[in-house]
Design an enzyme around this catalytic site. Structure first.
Site, mmCIF file in Angstrom:
data_model
loop_
_atom_site.group_PDB
_atom_site.id
_atom_site.type_symbol
_atom_site.label_atom_id
_atom_site.label_comp_id
_atom_site.label_asym_id
_atom_site.label_seq_id
_atom_site.Cartn_x
_atom_site.Cartn_y
_atom_site.Cartn_z
ATOM 1 N N LYS A 1 0.810 -1.201 0.000
ATOM 2 C CA LYS A 1 0.000 0.000 0.000
ATOM 3 C C LYS A 1 0.847 1.256 0.000
ATOM 4 C CE LYS A 1 -3.192 -2.287 3.189
ATOM 5 N NZ LYS A 1 -3.715 -2.232 4.568
ATOM 6 N N GLY A 2 2.102 1.133 0.394
ATOM 7 C CA GLY A 2 2.950 2.281 0.709
ATOM 8 C C GLY A 2 3.069 3.348 -0.364
ATOM 9 N N ASP B 1 7.515 2.947 -2.610
ATOM 10 C CA ASP B 1 7.683 3.996 -1.605
ATOM 11 C C ASP B 1 9.129 4.060 -1.125
ATOM 12 O OD1 ASP B 1 7.512 1.502 -0.386
ATOM 13 O OD2 ASP B 1 6.067 2.097 1.142
ATOM 14 N N ASP C 1 14.610 -0.748 0.967
ATOM 15 C CA ASP C 1 15.350 -0.949 2.206
ATOM 16 C C ASP C 1 16.368 -2.069 1.963
ATOM 17 O OD1 ASP C 1 16.057 -0.973 4.883
ATOM 18 O OD2 ASP C 1 14.191 -1.812 5.610
ATOM 19 N N LYS D 1 17.015 3.826 0.847
ATOM 20 C CA LYS D 1 17.788 3.603 2.078
ATOM 21 C C LYS D 1 18.964 2.708 1.693
ATOM 22 C CE LYS D 1 14.575 2.933 5.867
ATOM 23 N NZ LYS D 1 14.040 1.916 6.826
ATOM 24 N N PHE E 1 13.858 4.390 10.762
ATOM 25 C CA PHE E 1 12.519 4.003 10.319
ATOM 26 C C PHE E 1 11.659 5.241 10.141
ATOM 27 C CE2 PHE E 1 8.301 2.095 10.508
ATOM 28 C CZ PHE E 1 8.496 1.000 9.677
ATOM 29 N N ASP F 1 3.885 3.321 6.595
ATOM 30 C CA ASP F 1 3.207 2.988 7.854
ATOM 31 C C ASP F 1 4.125 2.403 8.902
ATOM 32 O OD1 ASP F 1 3.593 0.462 6.418
ATOM 33 O OD2 ASP F 1 2.337 -0.406 7.991
ATOM 34 N N ARG G 1 -0.056 6.391 7.678
ATOM 35 C CA ARG G 1 0.059 6.570 6.221
ATOM 36 C C ARG G 1 -0.511 7.914 5.784
ATOM 37 N NH1 ARG G 1 1.425 1.529 3.990
ATOM 38 N NH2 ARG G 1 0.499 -0.299 4.977
HETATM 39 P P1 IMP Z 1 12.718 -4.261 1.537
HETATM 40 O O1 IMP Z 1 12.194 -5.540 0.956
HETATM 41 O O2 IMP Z 1 13.533 -4.522 2.783
HETATM 42 O O3 IMP Z 1 13.452 -3.394 0.561
HETATM 43 O O4 IMP Z 1 11.479 -3.503 2.110
HETATM 44 C C1 IMP Z 1 10.733 -2.668 1.372
HETATM 45 C C2 IMP Z 1 9.376 -2.462 2.003
HETATM 46 O O5 IMP Z 1 9.464 -2.406 3.426
HETATM 47 C C3 IMP Z 1 8.855 -1.132 1.565
HETATM 48 O O6 IMP Z 1 8.046 -1.264 0.435
HETATM 49 C C4 IMP Z 1 8.068 -0.675 2.784
HETATM 50 O O7 IMP Z 1 6.752 -1.118 2.700
HETATM 51 C C5 IMP Z 1 8.738 -1.324 3.952
HETATM 52 N N1 IMP Z 1 9.672 -0.395 4.630
HETATM 53 C C6 IMP Z 1 11.016 -0.386 4.580
HETATM 54 N N2 IMP Z 1 11.540 0.600 5.317
HETATM 55 C C7 IMP Z 1 10.485 1.256 5.848
HETATM 56 C C8 IMP Z 1 10.366 2.410 6.716
HETATM 57 O O8 IMP Z 1 11.349 3.046 7.147
HETATM 58 N N3 IMP Z 1 9.100 2.769 7.041
HETATM 59 C C9 IMP Z 1 7.992 2.121 6.594
HETATM 60 N N4 IMP Z 1 8.055 1.048 5.792
HETATM 61 C C10 IMP Z 1 9.281 0.613 5.424
HETATM 62 MG MG MG Z 2 5.964 -0.980 0.448
#
Ligand code: IMP
Ligand code: MG
Length: 175
Positions: free
Chosen positions: A42-43, A99, A102, A130, A151, A158, A164
């Site tokens: 949803k982000g 969004d 990470d 990030k 974070f 969220d 959100r």
């Molecule tokens: P990844 O698979 O670790 O790259 O995570 C990506 C997903 O984790 C993003 O689409 C977000 O939904 C969530 N996410 C990662 N970091 C944050 C944060 O700092 N705040 C909120 N959601 C996050």
């Molecule tokens: Mg996301």
């Protein structure tokens, strides 16, 4: 968010400036060719809504729903596909709209899945990068804002499905 405080990291004005810049880059790259934006729910719902209105190239939109996080703030590395695309992407110019990147696990698995459906081109646009937290090799073609560890919440992002709706982006600080 008991026992935690939050501080504005990116204001709504700063976000709007970067969204406009990204839209200009995308419009310059694609010109009159139609693009298909694939929002990751949803982000990305606010980001993609603002972005598509600034893009000059003809654009269509579809969504996928992925989930990697439980209620914690670090990734599980296990990606669940909860909703697939409704439109075929074969031979289309596709841009994944995220969004935040990470660890990179979410995007890597989505990118590889979409690639199998033979889009004409496949790029990634993320509002937030990030990069210090990356665990797999995946980079966005269009990056709005970069940050170090921490974070964040707001503008679609969220914590436990809350916040959100905040128009600015905040960093959550441990006391
Ligand atoms: P990844 O698979 O670790 O790259 O995570 C990506 C997903 O984790 C993003 O689409 C977000 O939904 C969530 N996410 C990662 N970091 C944050 C944060 O700092 N705040 C909120 N959601 C996050
Ligand atoms: Mg996301």
């Amino acid at each position: 968010m008991v026992g935690q405080s939050r501080k504005v990291l990116f204001t709504r004005d700063r976000i709007a400036i970067e969204v406009k810049r990204l839209a200009e880059e995308i419009s310059a790259d694609y010109g009159d060719q139609e693009i298909m934006l694939v929002g990751v729910l949803k982000g990305s719902f606010l980001f993609i809504a603002d972005l598509i209105r600034e893009i000059k190239s003809p654009a269509v939109i579809d969504f996928v729903r992925l989930a990697s996080y439980g209620s914690g703030t670090s990734t599980s590395g296990i990606i669940e596909f909860r909703k697939n695309l409704e439109m075929p992407i074969k031979d289309r110019h596709v841009i994944i709209v995220e969004d935040i990147i990470d660890s990179g696990y979410t995007l890597q698995s989505l990118y590889n899945k979409l690639l199998l459906q033979e889009p004409r081109s496949l790029k990634i646009c993320t509002l937030i990068d990030k990069s210090a937290r990356r665990e797999v090799e995946i980079n966005a073609d269009y990056i709005g804002l970069s940050m170090d560890d921490g974070f964040i919440i707001g503008y679609g992002l969220d914590h436990d499905e809350k916040y959100r709706d905040l128009p600015d982006i905040y960093i959550v600080e441990e006391p």
